[in-house]
Scaffold this motif. Structure first.
Motif, PDB file in Angstrom:
ATOM      1  N   ASP A  19       8.003  -3.006  -7.709  1.00  0.00           N
ATOM      2  CA  ASP A  19       6.907  -3.602  -6.934  1.00  0.00           C
ATOM      3  C   ASP A  19       6.980  -5.127  -6.872  1.00  0.00           C
ATOM      4  N   SER A  69      -8.769  -1.325  -2.911  1.00  0.00           N
ATOM      5  CA  SER A  69      -8.600   0.003  -2.335  1.00  0.00           C
ATOM      6  C   SER A  69      -7.936   0.947  -3.329  1.00  0.00           C
ATOM      7  N   ILE A  70      -6.926   0.448  -4.035  1.00  0.00           N
ATOM      8  CA  ILE A  70      -6.230   1.274  -5.027  1.00  0.00           C
ATOM      9  C   ILE A  70      -7.177   1.655  -6.154  1.00  0.00           C
ATOM     10  N   ARG A  71      -7.989   0.692  -6.605  1.00  0.00           N
ATOM     11  CA  ARG A  71      -8.953   0.993  -7.671  1.00  0.00           C
ATOM     12  C   ARG A  71      -9.982   2.025  -7.198  1.00  0.00           C
ATOM     13  N   THR A  81      -9.610   4.277  -4.829  1.00  0.00           N
ATOM     14  CA  THR A  81      -8.958   5.579  -4.667  1.00  0.00           C
ATOM     15  C   THR A  81      -8.725   6.246  -6.019  1.00  0.00           C
ATOM     16  N   ALA A  82      -8.438   5.432  -7.047  1.00  0.00           N
ATOM     17  CA  ALA A  82      -8.148   5.985  -8.372  1.00  0.00           C
ATOM     18  C   ALA A  82      -9.360   6.658  -8.991  1.00  0.00           C
ATOM     19  N   CYS A  90       0.829  -1.202   0.000  1.00  0.00           N
ATOM     20  CA  CYS A  90       0.000   0.000   0.000  1.00  0.00           C
ATOM     21  C   CYS A  90       0.864   1.253   0.000  1.00  0.00           C
ATOM     22  N   ASP A 109      -0.244   4.166   0.965  1.00  0.00           N
ATOM     23  CA  ASP A 109      -0.756   5.080   1.979  1.00  0.00           C
ATOM     24  C   ASP A 109      -0.587   4.475   3.372  1.00  0.00           C
ATOM     25  N   VAL A 117      -6.083  -4.721  -0.968  1.00  0.00           N
ATOM     26  CA  VAL A 117      -5.252  -3.581  -1.362  1.00  0.00           C
ATOM     27  C   VAL A 117      -5.566  -3.168  -2.801  1.00  0.00           C
ATOM     28  N   ALA A 118      -5.698  -4.157  -3.690  1.00  0.00           N
ATOM     29  CA  ALA A 118      -6.007  -3.851  -5.090  1.00  0.00           C
ATOM     30  C   ALA A 118      -7.347  -3.134  -5.203  1.00  0.00           C
TER      31      ALA A 118
END
Length: 203
Positions: free
Chosen positions: A145, A99-101, A103-104, A54, A56, A96-97
């Motif tokens: 990564d 969450s990233i999507r 947030t994007a 992550c 963040d 996490v994936a």
């Protein structure tokens, strides 16, 4: 009397994984004590894994909690075909994936300055145990990564290469290569950091 040799690290890891998997299966059957053992045994691994995936730092605790909520809600589907640790880390990866999507696509109210890395770099360096931990985090953050994830899974969390390969959906040889390259990069960076600075020429 002959004292038995202590178990090798891999044996200890396999034994721990077997216990954790047994707790997960018992928790699936409604054993509340097994649920507590399962969560306690893997909480630190989930935190560490999520922290390295992550971007963040403030989201790590929430993502770990989301991981366990998803896992406990899906325990009825866990059959023990893989270790419970690998199964849970796969859930953490998806959390996490997601969450990233999310947030994007979510509008950002403001662009805040990236003060946290600067604050970490400005921390005092003379504290016992501080330098090593911060240095490792900084060096790991600089890895690509895929190499960082392979290194964290196998070297920090102790996952067997085969399970790390299954988790990241790539061949075992690829995981070994990523870990080897990550280790070589980290060793080179550490060696460079330990080189004494050249003395200033006298005026």
């Amino acid at each position: 009397m002959i004292t038995p040799a202590p178990p090798l690290p891999d044996e200890r890891s396999a034994s721990a994984d077997a216990s954790i998997t047994a707790w997960a299966l018992a928790a699936r059957g409604g054993d509340s004590a097994a649920v507590e053992h399962f969560v306690r045994a893997l909480h630190r691994d989930v935190i560490r894994y999520v922290a390295h995936l992550c971007a963040d730092p403030q989201a790590v605790d929430d993502l770990a909690q989301d991981t366990f909520l998803r896992a406990l809600g899906s325990l009825h589907r866990f059959e023990g075909r893989s270790s419970a640790r690998t199964w849970l880390l796969a859930i953490a990866r998806r959390a996490v994936a997601d969450s990233i999507r999310y947030t994007a696509v979510r509008p950002r109210p403001a662009d805040l300055p990236d003060w946290e890395p600067a604050a970490e770099l400005a921390q005092p360096r003379g504290l016992p145990g501080f330098d090593d931990g911060v240095a490792l985090l900084e060096l790991l953050a600089g890895l690509p990564d895929e190499r960082r994830e392979a290194f964290v899974l196998t070297q920090l969390l102790g996952l067997p290469y085969a399970e790390a390969a299954a988790l990241t959906d790539c061949p075992v040889g690829t995981v070994r290569s990523r870990v080897a390259r990550a280790r070589a990069t980290l060793l080179a960076l550490l060696a460079a950091a330990e080189e004494p600075e050249p003395a200033l020429a006298a005026a």
